[in-house]
Design a protein around this motif. Structure first.
Motif, PDB file in Angstrom:
ATOM      1  N   ASP A 139      -0.404  -0.168  -9.305  1.00 50.53           N
ATOM      2  CA  ASP A 139       0.772  -0.672  -8.629  1.00 50.53           C
ATOM      3  C   ASP A 139       0.356  -1.462  -7.392  1.00 50.53           C
ATOM      4  N   MET A 140       0.736  -2.740  -7.308  1.00 56.15           N
ATOM      5  CA  MET A 140       0.328  -3.584  -6.191  1.00 56.15           C
ATOM      6  C   MET A 140       0.837  -3.044  -4.855  1.00 56.15           C
TER       7      MET A 140
ATOM      8  N   ARG B   4      -4.749  -4.288 -13.224  1.00 59.93           N
ATOM      9  CA  ARG B   4      -3.534  -4.403 -14.039  1.00 59.93           C
ATOM     10  C   ARG B   4      -3.570  -3.450 -15.223  1.00 59.93           C
ATOM     11  N   ASP B   5      -4.740  -2.927 -15.547  1.00 51.48           N
ATOM     12  CA  ASP B   5      -4.952  -2.149 -16.766  1.00 51.48           C
ATOM     13  C   ASP B   5      -4.925  -0.652 -16.433  1.00 51.48           C
ATOM     14  N   ALA B   6      -3.900   0.045 -16.908  1.00 52.85           N
ATOM     15  CA  ALA B   6      -3.753   1.470 -16.608  1.00 52.85           C
ATOM     16  C   ALA B   6      -4.896   2.291 -17.200  1.00 52.85           C
ATOM     17  N   GLU B   7      -5.351   1.936 -18.394  1.00 54.66           N
ATOM     18  CA  GLU B   7      -6.452   2.676 -19.026  1.00 54.66           C
ATOM     19  C   GLU B   7      -7.738   2.528 -18.213  1.00 54.66           C
ATOM     20  N   GLN B   8      -7.995   1.321 -17.728  1.00 58.17           N
ATOM     21  CA  GLN B   8      -9.183   1.090 -16.920  1.00 58.17           C
ATOM     22  C   GLN B   8      -9.108   1.880 -15.615  1.00 58.17           C
ATOM     23  N   ALA B   9      -7.971   1.853 -14.956  1.00 58.56           N
ATOM     24  CA  ALA B   9      -7.812   2.590 -13.701  1.00 58.56           C
ATOM     25  C   ALA B   9      -7.993   4.087 -13.921  1.00 58.56           C
ATOM     26  N   ALA B  10      -7.452   4.591 -15.017  1.00 57.48           N
ATOM     27  CA  ALA B  10      -7.585   6.022 -15.303  1.00 57.48           C
ATOM     28  C   ALA B  10      -9.042   6.405 -15.534  1.00 57.48           C
TER      29      ALA B  10
ATOM     30  N   ASP C  11      -5.671  -2.292   5.891  1.00 57.72           N
ATOM     31  CA  ASP C  11      -6.065  -3.012   7.102  1.00 57.72           C
ATOM     32  C   ASP C  11      -6.688  -4.365   6.772  1.00 57.72           C
ATOM     33  N   ALA C  12      -7.211  -4.504   5.559  1.00 56.54           N
ATOM     34  CA  ALA C  12      -7.819  -5.756   5.113  1.00 56.54           C
ATOM     35  C   ALA C  12      -7.818  -5.755   3.592  1.00 56.54           C
ATOM     36  N   VAL C  13      -7.793  -6.963   3.003  1.00 62.36           N
ATOM     37  CA  VAL C  13      -7.683  -7.098   1.551  1.00 62.36           C
ATOM     38  C   VAL C  13      -8.718  -8.093   1.057  1.00 62.36           C
ATOM     39  N   LEU C  14      -9.363  -7.768  -0.067  1.00 57.74           N
ATOM     40  CA  LEU C  14     -10.257  -8.693  -0.745  1.00 57.74           C
ATOM     41  C   LEU C  14      -9.625  -9.060  -2.079  1.00 57.74           C
ATOM     42  N   ILE C  15      -9.476 -10.352  -2.334  1.00 58.16           N
ATOM     43  CA  ILE C  15      -8.972 -10.826  -3.621  1.00 58.16           C
ATOM     44  C   ILE C  15     -10.172 -11.243  -4.458  1.00 58.16           C
ATOM     45  N   VAL C  16     -10.394 -10.503  -5.554  1.00 53.91           N
ATOM     46  CA  VAL C  16     -11.604 -10.692  -6.360  1.00 53.91           C
ATOM     47  C   VAL C  16     -11.183 -10.875  -7.814  1.00 53.91           C
ATOM     48  N   VAL C  17     -10.652 -12.042  -8.096  1.00 50.40           N
ATOM     49  CA  VAL C  17     -10.158 -12.388  -9.434  1.00 50.40           C
ATOM     50  C   VAL C  17     -10.688 -13.772  -9.792  1.00 50.40           C
ATOM     51  N   PRO C  18     -10.624 -14.176 -11.058  1.00 48.57           N
ATOM     52  CA  PRO C  18     -11.051 -15.536 -11.415  1.00 48.57           C
ATOM     53  C   PRO C  18     -10.279 -16.580 -10.615  1.00 48.57           C
TER      54      PRO C  18
END
Length: 380
Positions: A81-82, A49-55, A90-97
């Motif tokens: 962007d989701m 969700r954090d643009a600075e982190q992604a950059a 082809d596959a997704v991992l959800i890795v959030v609290p």
């Protein structure tokens, strides 16, 4: 160089890894799993969700907010962007609290290709519903294949490519039992497997998820008693009886007891109960040393999953009519303002029981009174 062949019959089958995987969540564990998938040769998108982190991840190939100084594969790409993250996955991992698994699953279902598998990599039980994380995700994702990835895994060691093992759990359809190589479990397992990261497969989602939720609570108990000055005997007893509580809850929910003897049970529990790198163990240690909860972690608002799990696990156990005395003790101290020393003394003074549980026996504790008084004083 020749090596010893440790392969047992039946002969291994060859499963095809997923070409493109998406990891939703760029915290420590999400980043470590994304790095593992990239090292295994996959095309990986890491959503933040954090643009600075992604950059920063894209520019420096590091995530210094969560895994400071650890280099990440250059092929790993972070996005914010989701829809972009899930495009072509082809596959997704959800890795959030655990408390945001529902919200992220709901957002993902708007963009995820139909029919692709989702693996939930969060550990816990939803407080309001009593649902395990895979069940929470299913509420939002519908009839897509839903599984979990769990095990004794510290994120920083995984990111450093230390030898690590985990369990990948998905239900197997009838067709997948006839052709296991086509199963979501097998394909995601080989997608995650590198020279250092080794993945095992099971169809027991309930057992794997119960292990991940309960171990956090037992780790707090181990920390409390260690912080109070007790040694390895005490911790070994709590770990062993903690496994029994895991098995009790798993079986009540339809899981298999033997699953808790594996990586997601004994493995994850022994890791979490043995290191201050675990926030659960660390919280228990500080409380056992006499700190007030608000003073732990130098007063910082650190989220400790086991603190929430102590409520959700015991709420679910009470609803099912099963006894989890260690988890109840942790709940009493954390949430009911019970005295730590008196609570653990009462735990030790309970009637004696049989091992294994199938004997269904209980005996009066001959030293119950002194256990309650003297042990409570020693802990306090």
């Amino acid at each position: 160089m020749k090596h010893t062949d440790l392969t047992l019959s039946p002969s291994p089958i060859r499963a095809q890894p997923y070409k493109r995987t998406t990891v939703l969540g760029a915290g420590a564990w999400g980043t470590a799993l994304a790095a593992t998938l990239a090292r295994a040769g996959g095309d990986v998108r890491l959503w933040s969700r954090d643009a600075e982190q992604a950059a920063q991840i894209n520019a420096t190939h590091r995530n210094d907010r969560y895994l400071k100084g650890i280099p990440l594969p250059e092929t790993l790409r972070a996005v914010t962007d989701m829809a972009e993250a899930l495009d072509g996955a082809d596959a997704v991992l959800i890795v959030v609290p655990s408390q945001v698994v529902r919200a992220v699953s709901r957002e993902a279902t708007k963009h995820a290709p139909v029919g692709i598998p989702f693996a939930i990599c969060a550990k816990g039980i939803e407080a309001e519903s009593g649902l395990l994380m895979a069940q929470v995700a299913r509420d939002e994702l519908g009839d897509r294949p839903i599984g979990v990835v769990s095990g004794p895994t510290f994120a920083h060691e995984t990111a450093l490519n230390h030898p690590t093992a985990a369990t990948c759990a998905f239900p197997f359809t009838y067709a997948e039992r006839l052709d296991p190589a086509s199963s979501s479990a097998a394909r995601l397992a080989v997608s995650l497997t590198t020279e250092a990261f080794r993945t095992y497969v099971t169809d027991d989602l309930v057992g794997v998820e119960v292990g991940g939720a309960v171990k956090n609570v037992i780790a707090i108990a181990c920390g409390m008693m260690t912080g109070a000055g007790f040694g390895e005997n005490t911790r070994a007893a709590l770990i062993t009886r903690g496994i029994a509580e895991m098995k009790t809850l798993a079986e009540a929910l339809g899981g298999r007891a033997e699953t808790l003897s594996g990586l997601s049970g004994v493995g994850d529990l022994s890791l979490t109960c043995s290191s201050e790198s675990s926030r659960n163990m660390s919280l228990g240690l500080q409380l056992g040393r006499g700190l007030a909860r608000e003073d732990c972690f130098d007063g910082r608002p650190v989220v400790v999953e086991g603190e929430r799990n102590a409520l959700s696990v015991t709420d679910l156990a009470r609803r099912l009519g099963v006894s989890l005395p260690i988890c109840e003790t942790v709940r009493a101290v954390l949430h009911d303002r019970a005295n730590l020393g008196q609570s653990f003394a009462a735990l030790w003074a309970r009637p004696l029981e049989a091992e294994p549980r199938v004997m269904d026996l209980a005996f009066d504790h001959p030293a119950s009174d002194t256990a309650v008084t003297q042990l409570a004083e020693r802990i306090s």
